[in-house]
Scaffold this motif. Structure first.
Motif, PDB file in Angstrom:
ATOM      1  N   TRP A   4       0.834  -1.220   0.000  1.00 39.38           N
ATOM      2  CA  TRP A   4       0.000   0.000   0.000  1.00 39.38           C
ATOM      3  C   TRP A   4       0.861   1.260   0.000  1.00 39.38           C
ATOM      4  O   TRP A   4       0.518   2.266  -0.605  1.00 39.38           O
ATOM      5  N   SER A 153      -4.470   3.534  -0.187  1.00 40.22           N
ATOM      6  CA  SER A 153      -3.720   3.468   1.078  1.00 40.22           C
ATOM      7  C   SER A 153      -4.251   2.356   1.978  1.00 40.22           C
ATOM      8  O   SER A 153      -3.880   2.282   3.151  1.00 40.22           O
ATOM      9  N   ARG A 156      -5.952   3.461   5.170  1.00 35.38           N
ATOM     10  CA  ARG A 156      -5.164   4.088   6.256  1.00 35.38           C
ATOM     11  C   ARG A 156      -5.330   5.606   6.248  1.00 35.38           C
ATOM     12  O   ARG A 156      -5.154   6.251   7.270  1.00 35.38           O
ATOM     13  N   SER A 158      -8.038   8.379   5.875  1.00 39.63           N
ATOM     14  CA  SER A 158      -9.508   8.426   5.918  1.00 39.63           C
ATOM     15  C   SER A 158     -10.044   9.148   4.677  1.00 39.63           C
ATOM     16  O   SER A 158      -9.336   9.981   4.081  1.00 39.63           O
TER      17      SER A 158
END
Lengths: 495, 77
Positions: A4, A153, A156, A158
């Motif tokens: 990621w 991501s 991770r 928001s």
């Protein structure tokens, strides 16, 4: 390194590049309204070419278009036809828009309409139409960007933070460098998204199939309806095909963020070449998109994490099949597609408000520096509004977004009259009557979900708009030679 | 003796204009008729099934479009 993190870093590198380009563009900026808002009317062929194509293709090309092929099959090849039509429209209309824009010193679409129709109500009506119908596109693009960064991501980052970050990056470079920054970043974005989509599609196909022939036979065996018209859900009937053809060609062509591109060209001859060659990019982008959508039909059952919605089919296939660096590269391309449209709309709304509303009705006669400062403040306000709309997603927006894709078509009869002076013999009252009738038809049809004879509301609104405008012009006899003469002369002089 | 008539360029200009108009119409027709043309082959053994056939057809249409288009875009109005 975590997968990621690799993808997120590639996206971060792309964002950094756009910020650097925006900063360099800002250093070249002169304190001049035309330079800030219209690139000083000196855009060269390559820059304008990539600016037009990158602005035309938005998040829809990466997320929405594969979803259409995935759900409705080859009927979406209609996209090949409407992108060809965009080229035809550019050759016919754009050189005239450029000539008249230069002759009458126009910065916005409303400037051109006000110069022709010479009535106090025309400018605010056209300016409001331009703003209302395009401002909600910012929200659509920023939502797309938010989802891309959020999913790349691995959740991770928001969703609200992702939206805020990407909106912030676009707003910063537009505020810094004006249209020059938009154009320079468009060059990067236009190249990135084209390369990314071809690479992504090729990898997905050749990771699972030996040849294109084998791929096609597998699709035909799995879901033959995807290779026929009107498709598995009977969506692409001829009326719907025709509606898409008009709405996504003329409807997009008339949107203010595309429209003002033609004011910025160095010469009108260049716009003919631009029109003749833009379909090469616009149309060919749908070839890999077609393969991705149909690959989704065949491979969706084999995915360990099925897509949450049809719009997620491309990211879902990449995440499962492609190496992490390629996923990052392609999703950065999707971000580029969203950003290149969003920055253009941020910029044009700031221009329309500053020029058509602020300068004409609130504070006329100020300096260029003052209007540039106001333009920057408007971009910041739009950024805040878009952020809240993207995060809270009010339900009524579904209607407004549908409205925006057809709303720009309301400008068509007026533009026809201006670019071919006297062709419809419209005067200002006939123009406004047509717009009001078309808008009412559009609202009624969209809010009640009416599609008489299978045609989209936008088509009916256009027919009603033309009929009322032309009928009223014959009734009131207010248009004609007097309005048309200066424009005819300007076209002749410039020829 | 009759004076020689001065050469008037009006006729070739008119012909050029009507040729251009016909080409534009052909081009528009090409775009608008793709749906019926594609469905013509949808009778049990759909045209769209054959990958090479479909893309040869689409490639041909695209090429024809560009030839017409470049002719028109490069002509002086």
């Amino acid at each position: 390194m975590e997968p990621w993190l690799v993808s997120t870093l590639i996206l971060a590198a792309y964002m950094l590049l756009t910020l650097i380009l925006g900063w360099v563009a800002g250093r070249k900026l002169e304190v001049d309204v035309e330079d800030f808002f219209l690139y000083g009317r000196k855009a060269g062929f390559l820059v304008l070419y990539l600016a037009v194509v990158a602005t035309y293709h938005s998040a829809f090309a990466f997320l929405g278009a594969p979803a259409y092929f995935y759900r409705h099959g080859l009927g979406f090849l209609d996209a090949g036809c409407w992108t060809l039509l965009v080229g035809i429209l550019t050759v016919i209309y754009a050189p005239r828009i450029h000539k008249l824009g230069k002759a009458f010193r126009c910065l916005t679409p409303a400037d051109l309409f006000a110069a022709y129709f010479r009535h106090p109500a025309v400018r605010p009506v056209i300016a409001l139409l331009c703003m209302v119908f395009s401002v909600f596109y910012i929200q659509v693009q920023s939502m797309g960007l938010g989802y891309i960064l959020h999913s790349i991501s691995g959740a991770r980052i928001s969703y609200p933070l992702a939206v805020g970050l990407l909106l912030g990056v676009a707003a910063v470079y537009v505020m810094t460098g004006g249209l020059r920054a938009v154009y320079w970043t468009d060059v990067l974005q236009g190249v990135w998204m084209y390369v990314a989509v071809w690479l992504g599609a090729a990898y997905i196909l050749f990771a699972r199939f030996d040849s294109l022939g084998e791929f096609w036979r597998t699709v035909a065996a799995k879901s033959p309806a995807h290779l026929t018209l009107p498709g598995p859900e009977n969506f692409f009937s001829y009326p719907m095909w025709f509606s898409f053809l008009i709405i996504f060609s003329m409807g997009v062509f008339l949107q203010p963020h595309i429209f003002i591109r033609f004011y910025t060209a160095r010469s009108s001859g260049m716009l003919k070449r631009l029109g003749a060659t833009t379909p090469l990019y616009l149309t060919s982008l749908y070839i890999p998109i077609c393969f991705v959508g149909l690959a989704g039909v065949v491979l969706v059952d084999q995915l360990s994490v099925p897509p949450a919605s049809a719009d997620q089919i491309f990211p879902a296939l990449l995440t499962e099949l492609a190496p992490v660096w390629l996923t990052g590269l392609v999703l950065a391309g999707a971000a580029a597609a969203s950003m290149s449209t969003m920055d253009a709309i941020l910029h044009v709304n700031s221009l329309v408000f500053t020029q058509d509303i602020y300068q004409h009705y609130i504070a006329p006669g100020r300096t260029g520096a003052h209007y540039i400062a106001v333009g920057r403040a408007v971009i910041f306000v739009l950024l805040v509004i878009s952020f809240f709309l993207s995060v809270f997603e009010p339900k009524f927006l579904v209607h407004l977004v549908a409205l925006s894709s057809s709303g720009a078509l309301l400008l068509w009869p007026g533009l026809q009259e201006i670019l071919f002076p006297g062709s419809l013999r419209l005067g200002p009252r006939a123009l406004l009557a047509g717009i009001v009738a078309g808008l009412l038809a559009l609202l009624v049809a969209l809010f009640w979900g009416l599609t008489p004879l299978g045609f989209h509301a936008g088509i009916w609104a256009t027919i009603i708009n033309f009929s009322v405008a032309v009928g009223a012009a014959r009734l009131w006899h207010e248009g004609g030679a007097e309005l048309a003469r200066p424009f005819r002369d300007a076209l002749r002089e410039e020829a | 003796m009759k004076e020689p008539q001065p050469h008037t360029p009006a006729e070739p200009v008119r012909r050029d204009k009507s040729v251009r108009r016909s080409l534009w119409l052909l081009l528009l027709l090409l775009v608008l008729t793709q749906y019926p043309l594609l469905t013509l082959f949808n009778d049990g053994t759909p045209f769209l099934f054959g990958f090479p056939r479909l893309f040869c057809y689409l490639g041909g249409v695209f090429l024809l479009f560009f030839v017409l288009f470049i002719l028109l875009a490069s002509s002086k109005e």
